[in-house]
Design a protein around this motif. Structure first.
Motif, mmCIF file in Angstrom:
data_model
loop_
_atom_site.group_PDB
_atom_site.id
_atom_site.type_symbol
_atom_site.label_atom_id
_atom_site.label_comp_id
_atom_site.label_asym_id
_atom_site.label_seq_id
_atom_site.Cartn_x
_atom_site.Cartn_y
_atom_site.Cartn_z
ATOM 1 N N VAL A 228 -72.057 90.555 -62.487
ATOM 2 C CA VAL A 228 -70.843 91.192 -62.996
ATOM 3 C C VAL A 228 -69.999 90.113 -63.672
ATOM 4 O O VAL A 228 -69.482 89.202 -63.025
ATOM 5 C CB VAL A 228 -70.035 91.873 -61.878
ATOM 6 C CG1 VAL A 228 -68.787 92.535 -62.460
ATOM 7 C CG2 VAL A 228 -70.882 92.912 -61.148
ATOM 8 N N LYS A 229 -69.904 90.225 -64.986
ATOM 9 C CA LYS A 229 -69.159 89.252 -65.798
ATOM 10 C C LYS A 229 -67.798 89.844 -66.139
ATOM 11 O O LYS A 229 -67.714 90.968 -66.652
ATOM 12 C CB LYS A 229 -69.942 88.946 -67.073
ATOM 13 C CG LYS A 229 -69.320 87.921 -68.001
ATOM 14 C CD LYS A 229 -70.157 87.802 -69.270
ATOM 15 C CE LYS A 229 -70.044 89.068 -70.107
ATOM 16 N NZ LYS A 229 -71.085 89.181 -71.129
ATOM 17 N N ILE A 230 -66.735 89.102 -65.851
ATOM 18 C CA ILE A 230 -65.369 89.587 -66.061
ATOM 19 C C ILE A 230 -64.622 88.575 -66.921
ATOM 20 O O ILE A 230 -64.426 87.422 -66.525
ATOM 21 C CB ILE A 230 -64.635 89.790 -64.724
ATOM 22 C CG1 ILE A 230 -65.434 90.744 -63.829
ATOM 23 C CG2 ILE A 230 -63.230 90.327 -64.950
ATOM 24 C CD1 ILE A 230 -64.834 90.927 -62.446
ATOM 25 N N ASP A 231 -64.200 89.009 -68.101
ATOM 26 C CA ASP A 231 -63.478 88.155 -69.062
ATOM 27 C C ASP A 231 -62.143 88.829 -69.346
ATOM 28 O O ASP A 231 -62.105 89.979 -69.796
ATOM 29 C CB ASP A 231 -64.312 88.023 -70.341
ATOM 30 C CG ASP A 231 -63.737 87.019 -71.337
ATOM 31 O OD1 ASP A 231 -62.585 86.580 -71.150
ATOM 32 O OD2 ASP A 231 -64.438 86.693 -72.310
ATOM 33 N N PHE A 232 -61.035 88.130 -69.104
ATOM 34 C CA PHE A 232 -59.732 88.803 -69.142
ATOM 35 C C PHE A 232 -58.609 87.786 -69.296
ATOM 36 O O PHE A 232 -58.825 86.577 -69.195
ATOM 37 C CB PHE A 232 -59.524 89.603 -67.854
ATOM 38 C CG PHE A 232 -59.381 88.737 -66.630
ATOM 39 C CD1 PHE A 232 -58.147 88.514 -66.055
ATOM 40 C CD2 PHE A 232 -60.500 88.119 -66.066
ATOM 41 C CE1 PHE A 232 -58.008 87.713 -64.939
ATOM 42 C CE2 PHE A 232 -60.368 87.306 -64.946
ATOM 43 C CZ PHE A 232 -59.126 87.100 -64.383
ATOM 44 N N GLY A 233 -57.409 88.286 -69.522
ATOM 45 C CA GLY A 233 -56.255 87.403 -69.611
ATOM 46 C C GLY A 233 -54.955 88.185 -69.566
ATOM 47 O O GLY A 233 -54.923 89.398 -69.795
ATOM 48 N N MET A 243 -59.846 83.738 -69.178
ATOM 49 C CA MET A 243 -60.715 83.253 -68.107
ATOM 50 C C MET A 243 -61.900 84.193 -67.970
ATOM 51 O O MET A 243 -61.760 85.411 -68.130
ATOM 52 C CB MET A 243 -59.956 83.176 -66.774
ATOM 53 C CG MET A 243 -60.807 82.710 -65.601
ATOM 54 S SD MET A 243 -59.842 82.359 -64.105
ATOM 55 C CE MET A 243 -59.432 84.015 -63.553
ATOM 56 N N THR A 244 -63.073 83.630 -67.688
ATOM 57 C CA THR A 244 -64.246 84.435 -67.368
ATOM 58 C C THR A 244 -64.847 83.921 -66.064
ATOM 59 O O THR A 244 -65.014 82.709 -65.891
ATOM 60 C CB THR A 244 -65.325 84.353 -68.467
ATOM 61 O OG1 THR A 244 -64.753 84.724 -69.715
ATOM 62 C CG2 THR A 244 -66.485 85.290 -68.157
ATOM 63 N N ARG A 245 -65.171 84.844 -65.187
ATOM 64 C CA ARG A 245 -65.919 84.539 -63.981
ATOM 65 C C ARG A 245 -67.073 85.539 -63.875
ATOM 66 O O ARG A 245 -66.950 86.689 -64.297
ATOM 67 C CB ARG A 245 -65.040 84.613 -62.731
ATOM 68 C CG ARG A 245 -63.953 83.551 -62.664
ATOM 69 C CD ARG A 245 -64.539 82.153 -62.511
ATOM 70 N NE ARG A 245 -63.503 81.125 -62.344
ATOM 71 C CZ ARG A 245 -62.989 80.421 -63.339
ATOM 72 N NH1 ARG A 245 -63.399 80.634 -64.587
ATOM 73 N NH2 ARG A 245 -62.075 79.499 -63.101
ATOM 74 N N THR A 246 -68.181 85.071 -63.319
ATOM 75 C CA THR A 246 -69.358 85.917 -63.140
ATOM 76 C C THR A 246 -69.750 85.904 -61.668
ATOM 77 O O THR A 246 -69.855 84.825 -61.062
ATOM 78 C CB THR A 246 -70.530 85.419 -64.002
ATOM 79 O OG1 THR A 246 -70.112 85.328 -65.370
ATOM 80 C CG2 THR A 246 -71.708 86.372 -63.912
ATOM 81 N N PHE A 247 -69.953 87.085 -61.104
ATOM 82 C CA PHE A 247 -70.321 87.244 -59.706
ATOM 83 C C PHE A 247 -71.644 88.005 -59.603
ATOM 84 O O PHE A 247 -72.138 88.558 -60.585
ATOM 85 C CB PHE A 247 -69.234 88.033 -58.955
ATOM 86 C CG PHE A 247 -67.853 87.463 -59.099
ATOM 87 C CD1 PHE A 247 -67.459 86.357 -58.374
ATOM 88 C CD2 PHE A 247 -66.931 88.046 -59.970
ATOM 89 C CE1 PHE A 247 -66.176 85.831 -58.504
ATOM 90 C CE2 PHE A 247 -65.648 87.529 -60.112
ATOM 91 C CZ PHE A 247 -65.268 86.423 -59.375
ATOM 92 N N VAL A 248 -72.178 88.054 -58.389
ATOM 93 C CA VAL A 248 -73.308 88.927 -58.083
ATOM 94 C C VAL A 248 -72.880 89.855 -56.957
ATOM 95 O O VAL A 248 -72.195 89.433 -56.016
ATOM 96 C CB VAL A 248 -74.559 88.127 -57.669
ATOM 97 C CG1 VAL A 248 -75.695 89.073 -57.295
ATOM 98 C CG2 VAL A 248 -75.004 87.214 -58.793
ATOM 99 N N LEU A 249 -73.251 91.114 -57.081
ATOM 100 C CA LEU A 249 -72.913 92.083 -56.038
ATOM 101 C C LEU A 249 -74.048 92.195 -55.016
ATOM 102 O O LEU A 249 -75.213 92.364 -55.396
ATOM 103 C CB LEU A 249 -72.676 93.476 -56.635
ATOM 104 C CG LEU A 249 -71.399 93.710 -57.429
ATOM 105 C CD1 LEU A 249 -71.228 95.199 -57.707
ATOM 106 C CD2 LEU A 249 -70.176 93.180 -56.691
ATOM 107 N N GLY A 250 -73.687 92.096 -53.748
ATOM 108 C CA GLY A 250 -74.602 92.431 -52.658
ATOM 109 C C GLY A 250 -75.668 91.410 -52.353
ATOM 110 O O GLY A 250 -75.724 90.867 -51.241
#
Length: 372
Positions: A228-233, A243-250
């Motif tokens: 899950v890639k999230i790019d926002f400000g 800022m962008t952060r990338t996570f993995v679910l589960g």
């Protein structure tokens, strides 16, 4: 937050820049600024119709033009510059400069339309006045941020950090939430925390969508195993965070960890290359070479970063085709990514300020590989 900008000082620096231009074909007696972001930078005015005339020799000759809707606003926001109330702002200021004796008048060639230029040219025909198109003049000044600008950037970045932490704590990033729901929750959190606006349409990209660098959120639901890639400000006082952060679910797969570690290594190299005077292409190469050497060069499809301030994308650009060097005081992003079509992608992005020492990191959310 109450920040008082030295707009008079900015106009004086622009005046000095105009006088210092070496080419005879670029010398102007007056310069009309019509890009609204540049108008705000030089005066603090935030209306939707305005232009500024900078007298190259005398601050008393400066004028700001706007229309009748903004008579009260321009008086409050720009008390130190005389106002000209006309809807057609650029022609009004060109006429004023002509009346004041200017024979060579500059205009923002990268902001004026072809039709607008034709009308201006027709208005001075046979008058002996010459129009001189200049590009990127104010944008160059905006590259180096002053203390007030950096304070606003810090505030915007802090709101972004806090909002992301909030939606994670609230359990928004879970299987079943749609990309759009997660994006809207993050935006609402930024507003609740004091943002004046969002810096751009928030990107939440899950699963295979994370391989699309600028994916627009859909009704697709997040699922266990997704990147899950999230790019926002956020925007505070007109200044943008990014800022962008990338996570993995589960649960995470080995390939996801490998790609994440690669991008994190490249991003650290890019951050370390942010030194005053560094060639912009070499800053890009510092991160790009890491990804190229790992065999993923074809999966890194954009530049390393860009300036950020009154606009979300502004000078300097940091990429393979960039020209110039990195000035001390620039606020820039560092955002390498690897995108595997059909599988997923990782981008890690920070906003930083270039200093004489280590760059100042404004986006502080942890970049450790994280499974939510």
């Amino acid at each position: 937050m109450p920040i008082i900008h030295d707009t008079a000082g900015r106009r004086d620096r622009l005046r000095d820049h105009l006088r210092a231009r070496s080419g005879a074909d670029e010398q102007v007696a007056a310069f009309v600024v019509s890009d609204l972001v540049n108008v705000r930078y030089l005066t603090g005015f935030t209306g939707s119709n305005a232009a500024v005339l900078i007298d190259a020799s005398d601050p008393a000759g400066d004028r700001i033009a706007t229309d009748g809707r903004y008579v009260t606003q321009v008086a409050a926001q720009v008390p130190d510059v005389r106002a000209v109330i006309e809807r057609a702002c650029v022609p009004a200021l060109v006429a004023h400069a002509q009346t004041a004796g200017a024979t060579r008048i500059g205009f923002e060639a990268d902001a004026e339309t072809v039709a607008g230029h034709r009308a201006l040219a027709a208005s001075i025909e046979d008058s002996g006045v010459e129009l001189v198109g200049l590009t990127g003049v104010v944008q160059e000044l905006r590259t180096v941020k002053d203390a007030g600008e950096i304070a606003l950037l810090r505030a915007a970045c802090a709101i972004g950090d806090a909002a992301l932490a909030q939606i994670i704590a609230d359990g928004v990033l879970r299987a079943g939430t749609t990309e759009r729901e997660a994006a809207r929750a993050l935006e609402f959190a930024m507003y609740r925390l004091g943002a004046d606006g969002i810096a751009f349409e928030t990107i939440v990209a899950a699963g295979a969508h994370s391989a699309i660098p600028h994916h627009r959120p859909t009704h697709t639901a997040l699922a266990d195993g997704d990147l899950v890639k999230i790019d926002f400000g956020a925007v505070v006082g007109g200044y943008h965070s990014d800022m962008t952060r990338t996570f993995v679910l589960g649960r995470a797969a080995d390939w996801q960890r490998d790609i994440y570690d690669l991008v994190a290594t490249a991003q650290a190299a890019g951050r370390a290359a942010l030194t005053p005077g560094a060639d912009l292409r070499e800053v890009d190469a510092a991160a790009r070479d890491v990804i190229d050497d790992a065999g993923h060069g074809e999966h890194y499809v954009h530049g390393l970063g860009h300036g950020v301030g009154l606009e979300i994308h502004e000078a300097p650009g940091i990429g393979k085709l960039a020209a110039g060097t990195l000035p001390c005081g620039a606020a820039v992003t560092v955002e390498p990514g690897v995108y595997l079509p059909g599988w997923g992608g990782v981008r890690i992005e920070d906003t930083l300020v270039v200093t004489a020492g280590d760059p100042e990191l404004l986006t502080t959310t942890d970049k450790t590989f994280t499974v939510i």
